[in-house]
Design a protein around this motif. Sequence first.
Motif, PDB file in Angstrom:
ATOM      1  N   MET A   7       2.094 -26.919 -14.759  1.00  0.00           N
ATOM      2  CA  MET A   7       2.522 -26.105 -14.684  1.00  0.00           C
ATOM      3  C   MET A   7       3.579 -26.322 -13.940  1.00  0.00           C
ATOM      4  O   MET A   7       5.180 -26.580 -14.609  1.00  0.00           O
ATOM      5  CB  MET A   7       1.462 -24.881 -14.569  1.00  0.00           C
ATOM      6  N   LEU A   8       3.674 -27.131 -12.851  1.00  0.00           N
ATOM      7  CA  LEU A   8       4.338 -27.798 -11.828  1.00  0.00           C
ATOM      8  C   LEU A   8       5.227 -28.843 -12.248  1.00  0.00           C
ATOM      9  O   LEU A   8       5.939 -29.021 -12.417  1.00  0.00           O
ATOM     10  CB  LEU A   8       3.010 -28.069 -10.668  1.00  0.00           C
ATOM     11  N   MET A   9       4.047 -30.153 -13.043  1.00  0.00           N
ATOM     12  CA  MET A   9       4.880 -30.496 -13.974  1.00  0.00           C
ATOM     13  C   MET A   9       5.846 -30.236 -14.801  1.00  0.00           C
ATOM     14  O   MET A   9       6.788 -30.313 -14.919  1.00  0.00           O
ATOM     15  CB  MET A   9       3.777 -31.701 -14.734  1.00  0.00           C
ATOM     16  N   ARG A  10       6.206 -29.210 -15.790  1.00  0.00           N
ATOM     17  CA  ARG A  10       6.172 -28.426 -16.052  1.00  0.00           C
ATOM     18  C   ARG A  10       7.547 -27.989 -16.094  1.00  0.00           C
ATOM     19  O   ARG A  10       9.032 -28.145 -16.025  1.00  0.00           O
ATOM     20  CB  ARG A  10       6.010 -27.953 -17.567  1.00  0.00           C
ATOM     21  N   GLU A  11       7.298 -27.771 -14.380  1.00  0.00           N
ATOM     22  CA  GLU A  11       8.327 -26.854 -13.895  1.00  0.00           C
ATOM     23  C   GLU A  11       9.886 -27.911 -12.772  1.00  0.00           C
ATOM     24  O   GLU A  11      10.816 -27.605 -13.328  1.00  0.00           O
ATOM     25  CB  GLU A  11       7.596 -25.972 -12.928  1.00  0.00           C
ATOM     26  N   MET A  12       8.303 -29.326 -13.106  1.00  0.00           N
ATOM     27  CA  MET A  12       9.571 -30.346 -12.748  1.00  0.00           C
ATOM     28  C   MET A  12      10.208 -30.960 -13.251  1.00  0.00           C
ATOM     29  O   MET A  12      11.534 -30.967 -13.036  1.00  0.00           O
ATOM     30  CB  MET A  12       8.705 -30.930 -11.937  1.00  0.00           C
ATOM     31  N   GLU A  13      10.250 -30.803 -14.854  1.00  0.00           N
ATOM     32  CA  GLU A  13      10.554 -31.076 -15.453  1.00  0.00           C
ATOM     33  C   GLU A  13      12.147 -30.839 -16.150  1.00  0.00           C
ATOM     34  O   GLU A  13      13.268 -31.182 -15.900  1.00  0.00           O
ATOM     35  CB  GLU A  13       9.943 -31.699 -16.953  1.00  0.00           C
ATOM     36  N   ARG A  14      11.650 -29.199 -15.327  1.00  0.00           N
ATOM     37  CA  ARG A  14      12.648 -28.353 -16.438  1.00  0.00           C
ATOM     38  C   ARG A  14      14.054 -28.038 -15.276  1.00  0.00           C
ATOM     39  O   ARG A  14      15.037 -28.768 -15.449  1.00  0.00           O
ATOM     40  CB  ARG A  14      11.809 -26.756 -15.643  1.00  0.00           C
ATOM     41  N   GLN A  15      13.330 -28.180 -14.000  1.00  0.00           N
ATOM     42  CA  GLN A  15      14.377 -28.692 -12.978  1.00  0.00           C
ATOM     43  C   GLN A  15      14.863 -29.933 -13.279  1.00  0.00           C
ATOM     44  O   GLN A  15      15.985 -30.125 -12.458  1.00  0.00           O
ATOM     45  CB  GLN A  15      13.474 -28.715 -11.044  1.00  0.00           C
ATOM     46  N   GLN A  16      14.677 -31.087 -12.906  1.00  0.00           N
ATOM     47  CA  GLN A  16      14.866 -32.240 -13.394  1.00  0.00           C
ATOM     48  C   GLN A  16      16.170 -32.311 -14.287  1.00  0.00           C
ATOM     49  O   GLN A  16      17.441 -32.762 -14.185  1.00  0.00           O
ATOM     50  CB  GLN A  16      13.999 -33.598 -13.606  1.00  0.00           C
ATOM     51  N   MET A  17      15.488 -31.591 -15.490  1.00  0.00           N
ATOM     52  CA  MET A  17      16.810 -31.416 -16.738  1.00  0.00           C
ATOM     53  C   MET A  17      18.042 -30.990 -16.588  1.00  0.00           C
ATOM     54  O   MET A  17      18.891 -30.844 -17.019  1.00  0.00           O
ATOM     55  CB  MET A  17      16.072 -30.767 -17.783  1.00  0.00           C
ATOM     56  N   ALA A  18      17.653 -29.994 -15.025  1.00  0.00           N
ATOM     57  CA  ALA A  18      18.495 -29.058 -15.328  1.00  0.00           C
ATOM     58  C   ALA A  18      19.504 -29.290 -14.299  1.00  0.00           C
ATOM     59  O   ALA A  18      20.747 -29.332 -13.901  1.00  0.00           O
ATOM     60  CB  ALA A  18      18.583 -27.532 -14.470  1.00  0.00           C
ATOM     61  N   VAL A  19      19.392 -30.563 -13.673  1.00  0.00           N
ATOM     62  CA  VAL A  19      19.972 -31.025 -12.582  1.00  0.00           C
ATOM     63  C   VAL A  19      20.870 -32.622 -13.526  1.00  0.00           C
ATOM     64  O   VAL A  19      21.877 -32.780 -13.163  1.00  0.00           O
ATOM     65  CB  VAL A  19      19.177 -32.191 -10.873  1.00  0.00           C
ATOM     66  N   VAL A  20      20.279 -33.069 -13.773  1.00  0.00           N
ATOM     67  CA  VAL A  20      21.058 -33.568 -15.005  1.00  0.00           C
ATOM     68  C   VAL A  20      22.147 -32.617 -15.793  1.00  0.00           C
ATOM     69  O   VAL A  20      23.109 -33.390 -15.806  1.00  0.00           O
ATOM     70  CB  VAL A  20      20.079 -34.381 -15.906  1.00  0.00           C
ATOM     71  N   ASP A  21      22.105 -32.034 -16.263  1.00  0.00           N
ATOM     72  CA  ASP A  21      22.879 -30.549 -16.884  1.00  0.00           C
ATOM     73  C   ASP A  21      23.410 -30.641 -16.033  1.00  0.00           C
ATOM     74  O   ASP A  21      25.152 -30.817 -16.906  1.00  0.00           O
ATOM     75  CB  ASP A  21      22.014 -29.676 -17.506  1.00  0.00           C
ATOM     76  N   ARG A  22      23.868 -30.465 -15.337  1.00  0.00           N
ATOM     77  CA  ARG A  22      25.173 -29.703 -13.952  1.00  0.00           C
ATOM     78  C   ARG A  22      25.434 -31.082 -14.135  1.00  0.00           C
ATOM     79  O   ARG A  22      27.067 -30.774 -13.669  1.00  0.00           O
ATOM     80  CB  ARG A  22      24.216 -29.290 -12.708  1.00  0.00           C
ATOM     81  N   ARG A  23      25.045 -32.843 -13.457  1.00  0.00           N
ATOM     82  CA  ARG A  23      25.681 -33.177 -13.399  1.00  0.00           C
ATOM     83  C   ARG A  23      27.036 -34.055 -14.563  1.00  0.00           C
ATOM     84  O   ARG A  23      27.871 -34.209 -14.061  1.00  0.00           O
ATOM     85  CB  ARG A  23      24.542 -35.187 -13.217  1.00  0.00           C
ATOM     86  N   MET A  24      25.841 -33.412 -15.636  1.00  0.00           N
ATOM     87  CA  MET A  24      27.316 -34.061 -17.144  1.00  0.00           C
ATOM     88  C   MET A  24      28.250 -32.687 -17.032  1.00  0.00           C
ATOM     89  O   MET A  24      28.987 -33.443 -17.654  1.00  0.00           O
ATOM     90  CB  MET A  24      26.241 -33.422 -18.135  1.00  0.00           C
ATOM     91  N   VAL A  25      27.499 -32.046 -16.995  1.00  0.00           N
ATOM     92  CA  VAL A  25      28.994 -30.497 -16.882  1.00  0.00           C
ATOM     93  C   VAL A  25      29.691 -31.342 -15.308  1.00  0.00           C
ATOM     94  O   VAL A  25      30.994 -31.056 -16.237  1.00  0.00           O
ATOM     95  CB  VAL A  25      28.891 -29.014 -16.187  1.00  0.00           C
ATOM     96  N   GLU A  26      29.649 -31.743 -14.776  1.00  0.00           N
ATOM     97  CA  GLU A  26      30.768 -32.116 -13.486  1.00  0.00           C
ATOM     98  C   GLU A  26      30.992 -33.453 -13.779  1.00  0.00           C
ATOM     99  O   GLU A  26      32.317 -33.138 -13.793  1.00  0.00           O
ATOM    100  CB  GLU A  26      29.331 -32.561 -12.342  1.00  0.00           C
ATOM    101  N   LEU A  27      30.218 -34.111 -14.789  1.00  0.00           N
ATOM    102  CA  LEU A  27      31.004 -35.088 -15.132  1.00  0.00           C
ATOM    103  C   LEU A  27      32.497 -34.829 -15.938  1.00  0.00           C
ATOM    104  O   LEU A  27      33.274 -35.127 -16.363  1.00  0.00           O
ATOM    105  CB  LEU A  27      30.093 -36.268 -15.814  1.00  0.00           C
ATOM    106  N   ALA A  28      31.955 -33.991 -17.238  1.00  0.00           N
ATOM    107  CA  ALA A  28      32.520 -33.604 -17.865  1.00  0.00           C
ATOM    108  C   ALA A  28      34.095 -32.997 -17.604  1.00  0.00           C
ATOM    109  O   ALA A  28      35.098 -33.727 -18.078  1.00  0.00           O
ATOM    110  CB  ALA A  28      31.927 -32.739 -19.336  1.00  0.00           C
ATOM    111  N   MET A  29      33.786 -32.441 -16.200  1.00  0.00           N
ATOM    112  CA  MET A  29      35.278 -31.199 -16.112  1.00  0.00           C
ATOM    113  C   MET A  29      35.022 -32.911 -15.495  1.00  0.00           C
ATOM    114  O   MET A  29      37.383 -32.447 -15.496  1.00  0.00           O
ATOM    115  CB  MET A  29      34.188 -30.231 -15.095  1.00  0.00           C
ATOM    116  N   LEU A  30      35.342 -33.475 -14.555  1.00  0.00           N
ATOM    117  CA  LEU A  30      35.889 -34.067 -13.704  1.00  0.00           C
ATOM    118  C   LEU A  30      37.031 -35.500 -14.919  1.00  0.00           C
ATOM    119  O   LEU A  30      38.162 -35.439 -15.245  1.00  0.00           O
ATOM    120  CB  LEU A  30      34.987 -35.469 -13.044  1.00  0.00           C
ATOM    121  N   GLU A  31      36.720 -35.383 -16.252  1.00  0.00           N
ATOM    122  CA  GLU A  31      36.647 -36.516 -17.044  1.00  0.00           C
ATOM    123  C   GLU A  31      37.848 -35.430 -17.871  1.00  0.00           C
ATOM    124  O   GLU A  31      39.142 -36.366 -17.824  1.00  0.00           O
ATOM    125  CB  GLU A  31      35.703 -37.240 -18.573  1.00  0.00           C
ATOM    126  N   SER A  32      37.861 -34.584 -17.769  1.00  0.00           N
ATOM    127  CA  SER A  32      38.778 -33.470 -19.003  1.00  0.00           C
ATOM    128  C   SER A  32      39.981 -33.253 -17.834  1.00  0.00           C
ATOM    129  O   SER A  32      41.050 -33.060 -17.888  1.00  0.00           O
ATOM    130  CB  SER A  32      38.194 -32.568 -19.023  1.00  0.00           C
TER     131      SER A  32
END
Length: 590
Positions: free
Chosen positions: A565-590
Amino acid sequence: MWKVAESPLFGCCKETQEQPEIPILLRSSAMEVATEQKKTSVPVLPWMRNPVDNSFYEECPLNFLPFLDPRLEAALCNMGITSLFPVQVAVWQETIGPGSFERDICINSPTGSGKTLAYALPIVQTLSTRAIKYLRALVVLPTRDLAMQVKEVFASLAPAVGLSVGLAVGQSSIADEISELIKKPTPEAGICFDSEDFSFGLRSSVDILVATPGRLMDHIYNTKGFTLDHLCYLVVDETDRLLREAYQSWLPTVLQLAHTHNQTLYPDASSILSPTFGSLKTIRRFGVERGFKAKPYPRLMKMVLSATLTQDPSKLAQLDLHHPLFLTTGPRRYQLPEQLKSLKVICEPKLKPLYLLVLLETLQGEKCIVFTSSVESTHRLCTLLNFFGDRQIKFKEYSRLQRQTIRSKTLRAFRSGEIQVLVSSDAMTRGMDVEGVKNVINYDMPAYIKTYIHRAGRTARAGQTGCCFTLLLKDEVKRFKKLLQKADNNSCPVYSIPSESIESLRSLYTTALEKLKESIESEKHRKRKLTKTRTPGASLAGMIDEQMKKKNEALREKIKAEEDMLMREMERQQMAVVDRRMVELAMLES
Ligand SMILES: Nc1ncnc2c1ncn2[C@@H]1O[C@H](COP(=O)(O)OP(=O)(O)OP(=O)(O)O)[C@@H](O)[C@H]1O
């Protein structure tokens, strides 16, 4: 002579170049020679090919040791230690010195070279600055007696800097052990405890725990409040022995428990954990280790040690070592203590006990350990020797056949000099440190060089002199010579026993053999009787054992589910961070 030097061994390591300048204590000899010599041996793993050679370090007086806490210096002086041995200086350098515990350390250093203090001192010094008491260092050893011995070393140092040391070896009842290791909360006004959660508020009473694997697993699975969440240091002493025997998968369990709970990394994830292991969760600092991307820092730091460290990659892999640093002594894989003298005694068949007896009398009551090939022959030999009447030498048996209380009593008597000769099986004496053991006698020739090294290593410790005698039949001499060559030992002169002395004991021998036969018969008889009367009790013990196994199995499954369960939660959080970064990058690029 001590001098400040830069170690060429670390010249290529990025992280070391970035280190602040700290004096490094090196012997003035050229370190490259060590590397050259090492090329002759062919270690299996790449990191074993370029070890740091302890023999290029010199003993270091305590007042020259950089950063040593004055309180620990005083404690060491109380122990009669005024300088550190080479292996201790080398480890200090890699932990408190410029190495700063950045790499896991594997130590292959001869018996009696001071490996215990080599790890105990840096651990105690580092933990001396801790603010809150948690279990932060775990030292695992294969036997109770050895664990008790190592605990004594920690206990001589730790209190000087306000740290506590615990022992988990099954020497006392589990309840007593728990009360030593776990502190119950003192109810305070305004604080409510959840009666459902028994582990709430339970805390570790110790900073350092010395344990045997079996009892450690008992605490992991059954003791409320016992947690490895805060573990920073793991020491696996007598590594090759511990890795050979899996002991309920203690190592993977410890590594998993020490790695999985990391509150600082993923604070929200911890909230989904039920308090199976108590209420304490990991509070480790997080950062990116220099030169090693994406590694949490500090991680669980490991130190593994032996006088005969395994080179088997599959075994070493179990330790999950991080960028390991290999410390050895000298160019050979197997090294005997410098002051050890090996001697052989050629015996006539069937008269070996007499050769042993005469040899012991020649040694005039000097402290001596006699090794046999099995627990049964240990028992028989010791019984036989005692049937030779009053010889002014006191023999005692020391083997796994005996209860722990009896073994501990024997060891105390041997340490105090009340008995002079310990007749022992192999399993019990690895690592044992008894002051004043002048001689070791191999009554049975050891089958492996590792066995010879550990047996012989009970003498000639800490730079003292000592002799290792091996009793051989004529047809064993060649095999023994080959065996010693594995430790590059070509010098093993014959020690002669006068034949008159043997002859003078012959009649006594016949009587002693008859008494031995009778004694063994009556023991067998007693055992048969005991087995009959104990059958109901034995089956009860079996049932309890079975229940414990089931309970442990259920707990293991529960832990596994929580970890998933913990591993899944950690993966979910990591993915959330990556997603956030992607959004930030996309915003910067635009
Ligand atoms: N710096 C020191 N000065 C004096 N004595 C020391 C020092 N360090 C250790 N000793 C003593 O040396 C002896 C051997 O130490 P220790 O038991 O740690 O050896 P070891 O390398 O672990 O041996 P083994 O491989 O047999 O377990 C002990 O009696 C210990 O007290």
